[in-house]
Write a protein that holds these residues in place. Structure first.
Motif, mmCIF file in Angstrom:
data_model
loop_
_atom_site.group_PDB
_atom_site.id
_atom_site.type_symbol
_atom_site.label_atom_id
_atom_site.label_comp_id
_atom_site.label_asym_id
_atom_site.label_seq_id
_atom_site.Cartn_x
_atom_site.Cartn_y
_atom_site.Cartn_z
ATOM 1 N N HIS A 91 5.513 4.542 3.004
ATOM 2 C CA HIS A 91 5.291 3.163 3.420
ATOM 3 C C HIS A 91 3.787 2.955 3.587
ATOM 4 O O HIS A 91 3.242 3.086 4.689
ATOM 5 C CB HIS A 91 6.036 2.879 4.722
ATOM 6 C CG HIS A 91 7.514 2.788 4.552
ATOM 7 N ND1 HIS A 91 8.272 1.781 5.109
ATOM 8 C CD2 HIS A 91 8.393 3.569 3.870
ATOM 9 C CE1 HIS A 91 9.542 1.952 4.787
ATOM 10 N NE2 HIS A 91 9.639 3.031 4.045
ATOM 11 N N THR A 92 3.137 2.619 2.494
ATOM 12 C CA THR A 92 1.675 2.549 2.474
ATOM 13 C C THR A 92 1.141 1.515 3.452
ATOM 14 O O THR A 92 0.171 1.775 4.184
ATOM 15 C CB THR A 92 1.185 2.225 1.061
ATOM 16 O OG1 THR A 92 1.747 3.163 0.132
ATOM 17 C CG2 THR A 92 -0.335 2.318 0.994
ATOM 18 N N ASN A 93 1.755 0.342 3.476
ATOM 19 C CA ASN A 93 1.251 -0.720 4.356
ATOM 20 C C ASN A 93 1.335 -0.308 5.830
ATOM 21 O O ASN A 93 0.403 -0.548 6.608
ATOM 22 C CB ASN A 93 2.038 -2.004 4.126
ATOM 23 C CG ASN A 93 1.760 -2.627 2.770
ATOM 24 O OD1 ASN A 93 0.715 -2.370 2.176
ATOM 25 N ND2 ASN A 93 2.691 -3.421 2.275
ATOM 26 N N ASP A 94 2.452 0.326 6.204
ATOM 27 C CA ASP A 94 2.592 0.774 7.594
ATOM 28 C C ASP A 94 1.553 1.835 7.932
ATOM 29 O O ASP A 94 0.975 1.836 9.026
ATOM 30 C CB ASP A 94 3.996 1.330 7.829
ATOM 31 C CG ASP A 94 5.062 0.241 7.801
ATOM 32 O OD1 ASP A 94 4.802 -0.847 8.338
ATOM 33 O OD2 ASP A 94 6.132 0.477 7.234
ATOM 34 N N LEU A 95 1.297 2.745 6.994
ATOM 35 C CA LEU A 95 0.304 3.793 7.242
ATOM 36 C C LEU A 95 -1.106 3.214 7.335
ATOM 37 O O LEU A 95 -1.933 3.708 8.111
ATOM 38 C CB LEU A 95 0.372 4.854 6.142
ATOM 39 C CG LEU A 95 1.660 5.684 6.087
ATOM 40 C CD1 LEU A 95 1.589 6.714 4.961
ATOM 41 C CD2 LEU A 95 1.915 6.385 7.420
ATOM 42 N N LEU A 96 -1.373 2.169 6.561
ATOM 43 C CA LEU A 96 -2.693 1.529 6.640
ATOM 44 C C LEU A 96 -2.895 0.869 8.005
ATOM 45 O O LEU A 96 -3.989 0.939 8.576
ATOM 46 C CB LEU A 96 -2.845 0.493 5.521
ATOM 47 C CG LEU A 96 -3.019 1.050 4.101
ATOM 48 C CD1 LEU A 96 -3.054 -0.084 3.087
ATOM 49 C CD2 LEU A 96 -4.285 1.888 4.000
ATOM 50 N N VAL A 97 -1.850 0.235 8.526
ATOM 51 C CA VAL A 97 -1.950 -0.358 9.860
ATOM 52 C C VAL A 97 -2.168 0.728 10.906
ATOM 53 O O VAL A 97 -2.992 0.587 11.821
ATOM 54 C CB VAL A 97 -0.688 -1.176 10.182
ATOM 55 C CG1 VAL A 97 -0.732 -1.681 11.623
ATOM 56 C CG2 VAL A 97 -0.553 -2.352 9.225
ATOM 57 N N LEU A 98 -1.430 1.838 10.767
ATOM 58 C CA LEU A 98 -1.638 2.960 11.683
ATOM 59 C C LEU A 98 -3.069 3.468 11.607
ATOM 60 O O LEU A 98 -3.703 3.760 12.629
ATOM 61 C CB LEU A 98 -0.669 4.095 11.341
ATOM 62 C CG LEU A 98 0.780 3.949 11.812
ATOM 63 C CD1 LEU A 98 1.627 5.094 11.244
ATOM 64 C CD2 LEU A 98 0.859 3.945 13.329
ATOM 65 N N GLY A 99 -3.584 3.580 10.379
ATOM 66 C CA GLY A 99 -4.959 4.050 10.209
ATOM 67 C C GLY A 99 -5.964 3.123 10.861
ATOM 68 O O GLY A 99 -6.954 3.577 11.450
ATOM 69 N N ALA A 100 -5.721 1.812 10.782
ATOM 70 C CA ALA A 100 -6.623 0.852 11.414
ATOM 71 C C ALA A 100 -6.614 1.011 12.932
ATOM 72 O O ALA A 100 -7.670 0.982 13.578
ATOM 73 C CB ALA A 100 -6.221 -0.574 11.023
ATOM 74 N N GLY B 94 -5.856 3.760 14.509
ATOM 75 C CA GLY B 94 -6.506 5.040 14.790
ATOM 76 C C GLY B 94 -8.015 4.940 14.745
ATOM 77 O O GLY B 94 -8.711 5.512 15.592
ATOM 78 N N LEU B 95 -8.540 4.210 13.756
ATOM 79 C CA LEU B 95 -9.987 4.026 13.649
ATOM 80 C C LEU B 95 -10.525 3.262 14.857
ATOM 81 O O LEU B 95 -11.557 3.632 15.435
ATOM 82 C CB LEU B 95 -10.317 3.273 12.360
ATOM 83 C CG LEU B 95 -11.806 2.996 12.095
ATOM 84 C CD1 LEU B 95 -12.587 4.295 12.000
ATOM 85 C CD2 LEU B 95 -11.968 2.174 10.812
ATOM 86 N N GLY B 96 -9.802 2.221 15.251
ATOM 87 C CA GLY B 96 -10.222 1.477 16.442
ATOM 88 C C GLY B 96 -10.211 2.352 17.687
ATOM 89 O O GLY B 96 -11.113 2.256 18.532
ATOM 90 N N ALA B 97 -9.182 3.211 17.805
ATOM 91 C CA ALA B 97 -9.097 4.105 18.964
ATOM 92 C C ALA B 97 -10.255 5.095 18.970
ATOM 93 O O ALA B 97 -10.810 5.399 20.041
ATOM 94 C CB ALA B 97 -7.767 4.848 18.942
ATOM 95 N N LEU B 98 -10.635 5.608 17.805
ATOM 96 C CA LEU B 98 -11.770 6.536 17.732
ATOM 97 C C LEU B 98 -13.063 5.859 18.181
ATOM 98 O O LEU B 98 -13.873 6.454 18.902
ATOM 99 C CB LEU B 98 -11.919 7.059 16.305
ATOM 100 C CG LEU B 98 -10.896 8.089 15.837
ATOM 101 C CD1 LEU B 98 -11.118 8.429 14.368
ATOM 102 C CD2 LEU B 98 -10.978 9.354 16.682
#
Length: 257
Positions: A229-238, A240-244
């Protein structure tokens, strides 16, 4: 390489402390199975439709759903609460003043959380296969494994970031649970969502829990192609980046006054 080697040694130390605390280890490993059994007993009769048009038994549905809950508990909840207590006890201040690079320490905490999360997912899937006859993913196993690792890393980063708004260790369980428990009920984890109200669906999709659950459930039941699920993983990545960014900017090593 020296910093990486120190991080791996720190992972070993954290794991030794985890193993030598039997009560903590027991409840960390068994707690998700308790939820899996409870929800399967209460809501396990019948079936549930997973979009677009996939029908599965409710008991089987809870195998990947509680696996997602296991990852969130191991990475988000445990990291946020344990870091808050370490900060208030002065342990983080001493680590910050030691020769150990701070990034090595934080990487070790995240790596250990990811390892525990993977172990919990394996336990949930094995238990679901033996007890409830759940069919484990085969053709979509790479997508399922990638989703678990990405989700574990993202929620670990979120666990570090949320400590920036936790005033003290006594408040950490309340803040962490208040920030995650409501999302578990509206994100296809505790309750299978079938035709939810539009506003509830929109609210759930704002946060990473829903995307992680949908990606994990979709790859577990092989709903489409490779199961990724590419779109879901991209949202997760966003997220994660914000959390970092938040963690790097506002994380505190010393107790708050």
């Amino acid at each position: 390489m020296k910093g990486l080697q120190l991080a791996l040694r720190q992972v070993w130390y954290i794991n030794q402390a985890f193993v030598r605390n039997p009560a903590s280890m027991f409840f960390t490993l068994v707690f998700p199975l308790m939820f899996l059994v409870i929800f399967s007993v209460i809501l396990g009769s019948g079936s549930v439709r997973i979009p677009p048009n996939h029908i599965v038994r409710v008991a089987t549905f809870y195998v990947p759903a509680i696996s997602a809950f296991s990852v969130i508990t191991a990475c988000y909840t445990n990291i946020a609460i344990s870091l808050s207590f370490s900060r208030d006890s002065g342990a983080l201040k001493r680590i910050h003043g030691s020769p150990l690079p701070v990034w090595s320490y934080m990487l070790a905490r995240i790596l250990h959380a990811v390892i525990i999360a993977i172990l919990l997912v394996v336990i949930c899937c094995a238990f679901g296969s033996v007890v409830y006859g759940a069919t484990l993913p085969t053709s979509t196993l790479p997508a399922f494994a990638l989703t678990v690792v990405v989700g574990a890393a993202v929620f670990s980063a979120l666990g570090v970031a949320v400590t920036t708004v936790i005033p003290n260790s006594d408040a950490s369980p309340a803040v962490v649970n208040a920030s995650i428990l409501p999302l578990l009920f509206i994100s296809n984890i505790f309750i299978p969502l079938q035709n939810p109200p539009q506003w509830l669906d929109i609210v759930g999709k704002i946060f990473p829990v829903r995307h992680f659950a949908d990606a994990l459930i979709g790859s577990f039941f092989s709903l489409s192609g490779s199961g990724l699920h590419t779109n879901d993983l991209l949202v997760l990545g966003a997220w994660g980046l914000g959390a970092l960014i938040v963690g790097a900017r506002f994380f505190q090593w010393e107790p708050r006054v």
